[in-house]
Design a protein around this motif. Structure first.
Motif, PDB file in Angstrom:
ATOM      1  N   TRP A  54      32.917  -3.366  -1.509  1.00 37.34           N
ATOM      2  CA  TRP A  54      33.777  -4.076  -0.563  1.00 37.34           C
ATOM      3  C   TRP A  54      33.507  -5.582  -0.616  1.00 37.34           C
ATOM      4  O   TRP A  54      34.439  -6.382  -0.614  1.00 37.34           O
ATOM      5  CB  TRP A  54      33.549  -3.544   0.848  1.00 37.34           C
ATOM      6  N   SER A  55      32.253  -5.960  -0.692  1.00 36.80           N
ATOM      7  CA  SER A  55      31.925  -7.385  -0.710  1.00 36.80           C
ATOM      8  C   SER A  55      32.330  -8.047  -2.025  1.00 36.80           C
ATOM      9  O   SER A  55      32.512  -9.265  -2.066  1.00 36.80           O
ATOM     10  CB  SER A  55      30.437  -7.610  -0.452  1.00 36.80           C
ATOM     11  N   LYS A  56      32.500  -7.271  -3.077  1.00 37.04           N
ATOM     12  CA  LYS A  56      32.913  -7.827  -4.364  1.00 37.04           C
ATOM     13  C   LYS A  56      34.425  -7.958  -4.486  1.00 37.04           C
ATOM     14  O   LYS A  56      34.907  -8.621  -5.398  1.00 37.04           O
ATOM     15  CB  LYS A  56      32.390  -6.964  -5.511  1.00 37.04           C
ATOM     16  N   LEU A  57      35.172  -7.331  -3.574  1.00 36.07           N
ATOM     17  CA  LEU A  57      36.621  -7.474  -3.594  1.00 36.07           C
ATOM     18  C   LEU A  57      37.014  -8.904  -3.269  1.00 36.07           C
ATOM     19  O   LEU A  57      36.315  -9.606  -2.543  1.00 36.07           O
ATOM     20  CB  LEU A  57      37.275  -6.542  -2.564  1.00 36.07           C
ATOM     21  N   ASP A  58      38.149  -9.311  -3.773  1.00 30.24           N
ATOM     22  CA  ASP A  58      38.674 -10.630  -3.495  1.00 30.24           C
ATOM     23  C   ASP A  58      39.005 -10.750  -2.005  1.00 30.24           C
ATOM     24  O   ASP A  58      39.464  -9.800  -1.379  1.00 30.24           O
ATOM     25  CB  ASP A  58      39.933 -10.849  -4.333  1.00 30.24           C
ATOM     26  N   LYS A  59      38.765 -11.904  -1.428  1.00 30.80           N
ATOM     27  CA  LYS A  59      39.023 -12.113  -0.005  1.00 30.80           C
ATOM     28  C   LYS A  59      40.493 -11.891   0.325  1.00 30.80           C
ATOM     29  O   LYS A  59      40.839 -11.436   1.413  1.00 30.80           O
ATOM     30  CB  LYS A  59      38.588 -13.508   0.416  1.00 30.80           C
ATOM     31  N   PHE A  60      41.362 -12.171  -0.614  1.00 24.74           N
ATOM     32  CA  PHE A  60      42.792 -11.944  -0.437  1.00 24.74           C
ATOM     33  C   PHE A  60      43.083 -10.471  -0.157  1.00 24.74           C
ATOM     34  O   PHE A  60      43.916 -10.132   0.680  1.00 24.74           O
ATOM     35  CB  PHE A  60      43.534 -12.410  -1.699  1.00 24.74           C
ATOM     36  N   ILE A  61      42.377  -9.582  -0.837  1.00 22.78           N
ATOM     37  CA  ILE A  61      42.563  -8.143  -0.637  1.00 22.78           C
ATOM     38  C   ILE A  61      41.899  -7.709   0.660  1.00 22.78           C
ATOM     39  O   ILE A  61      42.481  -6.961   1.447  1.00 22.78           O
ATOM     40  CB  ILE A  61      42.003  -7.359  -1.832  1.00 22.78           C
ATOM     41  N   ARG A  62      40.674  -8.162   0.906  1.00 19.16           N
ATOM     42  CA  ARG A  62      39.930  -7.742   2.098  1.00 19.16           C
ATOM     43  C   ARG A  62      40.586  -8.191   3.392  1.00 19.16           C
ATOM     44  O   ARG A  62      40.440  -7.557   4.422  1.00 19.16           O
ATOM     45  CB  ARG A  62      38.498  -8.278   2.043  1.00 19.16           C
ATOM     46  N   SER A  63      41.306  -9.296   3.361  1.00 16.72           N
ATOM     47  CA  SER A  63      41.896  -9.831   4.586  1.00 16.72           C
ATOM     48  C   SER A  63      43.345  -9.383   4.778  1.00 16.72           C
ATOM     49  O   SER A  63      44.118 -10.075   5.443  1.00 16.72           O
ATOM     50  CB  SER A  63      41.818 -11.353   4.576  1.00 16.72           C
ATOM     51  N   SER A  64      43.712  -8.254   4.247  1.00 15.74           N
ATOM     52  CA  SER A  64      45.078  -7.732   4.401  1.00 15.74           C
ATOM     53  C   SER A  64      45.373  -7.448   5.869  1.00 15.74           C
ATOM     54  O   SER A  64      44.521  -7.008   6.620  1.00 15.74           O
ATOM     55  CB  SER A  64      45.248  -6.447   3.590  1.00 15.74           C
ATOM     56  N   SER A  66      47.569  -5.231   7.139  1.00 15.70           N
ATOM     57  CA  SER A  66      47.776  -3.815   7.479  1.00 15.70           C
ATOM     58  C   SER A  66      47.264  -2.940   6.332  1.00 15.70           C
ATOM     59  O   SER A  66      46.999  -3.420   5.228  1.00 15.70           O
ATOM     60  CB  SER A  66      49.255  -3.538   7.736  1.00 15.70           C
ATOM     61  N   LEU A  67      47.176  -1.659   6.618  1.00 14.62           N
ATOM     62  CA  LEU A  67      46.691  -0.715   5.614  1.00 14.62           C
ATOM     63  C   LEU A  67      47.663  -0.616   4.443  1.00 14.62           C
ATOM     64  O   LEU A  67      47.244  -0.517   3.287  1.00 14.62           O
ATOM     65  CB  LEU A  67      46.463   0.661   6.247  1.00 14.62           C
ATOM     66  N   ASP A  68      48.963  -0.661   4.720  1.00 10.93           N
ATOM     67  CA  ASP A  68      49.956  -0.588   3.641  1.00 10.93           C
ATOM     68  C   ASP A  68      49.859  -1.796   2.706  1.00 10.93           C
ATOM     69  O   ASP A  68      49.936  -1.655   1.487  1.00 10.93           O
ATOM     70  CB  ASP A  68      51.370  -0.491   4.224  1.00 10.93           C
ATOM     71  N   ILE A  69      49.674  -2.974   3.262  1.00  8.07           N
ATOM     72  CA  ILE A  69      49.517  -4.180   2.434  1.00  8.07           C
ATOM     73  C   ILE A  69      48.225  -4.100   1.633  1.00  8.07           C
ATOM     74  O   ILE A  69      48.190  -4.461   0.454  1.00  8.07           O
ATOM     75  CB  ILE A  69      49.549  -5.444   3.317  1.00  8.07           C
ATOM     76  N   PHE A  70      47.150  -3.607   2.256  1.00  6.41           N
ATOM     77  CA  PHE A  70      45.885  -3.429   1.557  1.00  6.41           C
ATOM     78  C   PHE A  70      46.061  -2.492   0.362  1.00  6.41           C
ATOM     79  O   PHE A  70      45.600  -2.786  -0.738  1.00  6.41           O
ATOM     80  CB  PHE A  70      44.829  -2.876   2.512  1.00  6.41           C
ATOM     81  N   LYS A  71      46.758  -1.373   0.558  1.00  9.54           N
ATOM     82  CA  LYS A  71      46.976  -0.417  -0.529  1.00  9.54           C
ATOM     83  C   LYS A  71      47.796  -1.029  -1.655  1.00  9.54           C
ATOM     84  O   LYS A  71      47.517  -0.789  -2.840  1.00  9.54           O
ATOM     85  CB  LYS A  71      47.675   0.832   0.002  1.00  9.54           C
ATOM     86  N   GLN A  72      48.801  -1.824  -1.314  1.00  7.78           N
ATOM     87  CA  GLN A  72      49.609  -2.482  -2.344  1.00  7.78           C
ATOM     88  C   GLN A  72      48.765  -3.452  -3.162  1.00  7.78           C
ATOM     89  O   GLN A  72      48.874  -3.500  -4.385  1.00  7.78           O
ATOM     90  CB  GLN A  72      50.771  -3.235  -1.701  1.00  7.78           C
ATOM     91  N   ARG A  73      47.936  -4.216  -2.485  1.00  5.15           N
ATOM     92  CA  ARG A  73      47.102  -5.205  -3.188  1.00  5.15           C
ATOM     93  C   ARG A  73      46.041  -4.525  -4.050  1.00  5.15           C
ATOM     94  O   ARG A  73      45.714  -5.015  -5.122  1.00  5.15           O
ATOM     95  CB  ARG A  73      46.442  -6.135  -2.177  1.00  5.15           C
ATOM     96  N   ILE A  74      45.519  -3.396  -3.589  1.00  6.66           N
ATOM     97  CA  ILE A  74      44.530  -2.644  -4.381  1.00  6.66           C
ATOM     98  C   ILE A  74      45.173  -2.120  -5.659  1.00  6.66           C
ATOM     99  O   ILE A  74      44.577  -2.165  -6.741  1.00  6.66           O
ATOM    100  CB  ILE A  74      43.941  -1.479  -3.549  1.00  6.66           C
ATOM    101  N   LYS A  75      46.388  -1.624  -5.565  1.00  9.57           N
ATOM    102  CA  LYS A  75      47.078  -1.081  -6.747  1.00  9.57           C
ATOM    103  C   LYS A  75      47.363  -2.143  -7.789  1.00  9.57           C
ATOM    104  O   LYS A  75      47.411  -1.854  -8.977  1.00  9.57           O
ATOM    105  CB  LYS A  75      48.378  -0.404  -6.320  1.00  9.57           C
ATOM    106  N   LEU A  76      47.546  -3.375  -7.368  1.00  8.15           N
ATOM    107  CA  LEU A  76      47.862  -4.454  -8.302  1.00  8.15           C
ATOM    108  C   LEU A  76      46.630  -5.123  -8.891  1.00  8.15           C
ATOM    109  O   LEU A  76      46.736  -5.887  -9.839  1.00  8.15           O
ATOM    110  CB  LEU A  76      48.715  -5.512  -7.595  1.00  8.15           C
ATOM    111  N   GLY A  77      45.463  -4.849  -8.338  1.00  5.92           N
ATOM    112  CA  GLY A  77      44.245  -5.542  -8.750  1.00  5.92           C
ATOM    113  C   GLY A  77      43.653  -5.020 -10.048  1.00  5.92           C
ATOM    114  O   GLY A  77      43.874  -3.889 -10.460  1.00  5.92           O
TER     115      GLY A  77
END
Length: 96
Positions: A54-64, A66-77
């Motif tokens: 979790w700490s290695k994830l980009d801040k852009f992803i961690r600061s989503s 909503s959960l749906d936005i978080f899932k979208q950003r994870i899929k694109l990473g």
């Protein structure tokens, strides 16, 4: 880890992690990374790898927002940079 941070995870999962509440801005300080006496088994546990990855994830992803936005950003990473030796061993064990 997103669900734990935002109170969406079941209590039996959320109780595994310690959320850091600090008045100071510390980089990647959402969760406390536990200390272990044995390296062999402890660094392969969920309570250790969850906060570390979790700490290695980009801040852009961690600061989503909503959960749906978080899932979208994870899929694109691209997460090959997250796999250090500990994570590669764990990833290898799970996929074989």
């Amino acid at each position: 880890m997103y669900k734990v941070k935002h109170g969406l995870a079941p209590p039996y999962i959320a109780d595994l992690f310690v959320v850091t509440n600090s008045q100071y801005y510390l980089r990647n300080s959402d969760f406390t990374i536990p200390r272990f006496r044995t390296v062999t088994y402890a660094k392969h546990s969920l309570t250790y790898l969850g906060p570390v990855i979790w700490s290695k994830l980009d801040k852009f992803i961690r600061s989503s927002e909503s959960l749906d936005i978080f899932k979208q950003r994870i899929k694109l990473g691209n997460f090959t940079s997250l796999l250090d030796n500990t994570c590669k061993d764990w990833f290898f064990l799970c996929n074989n």
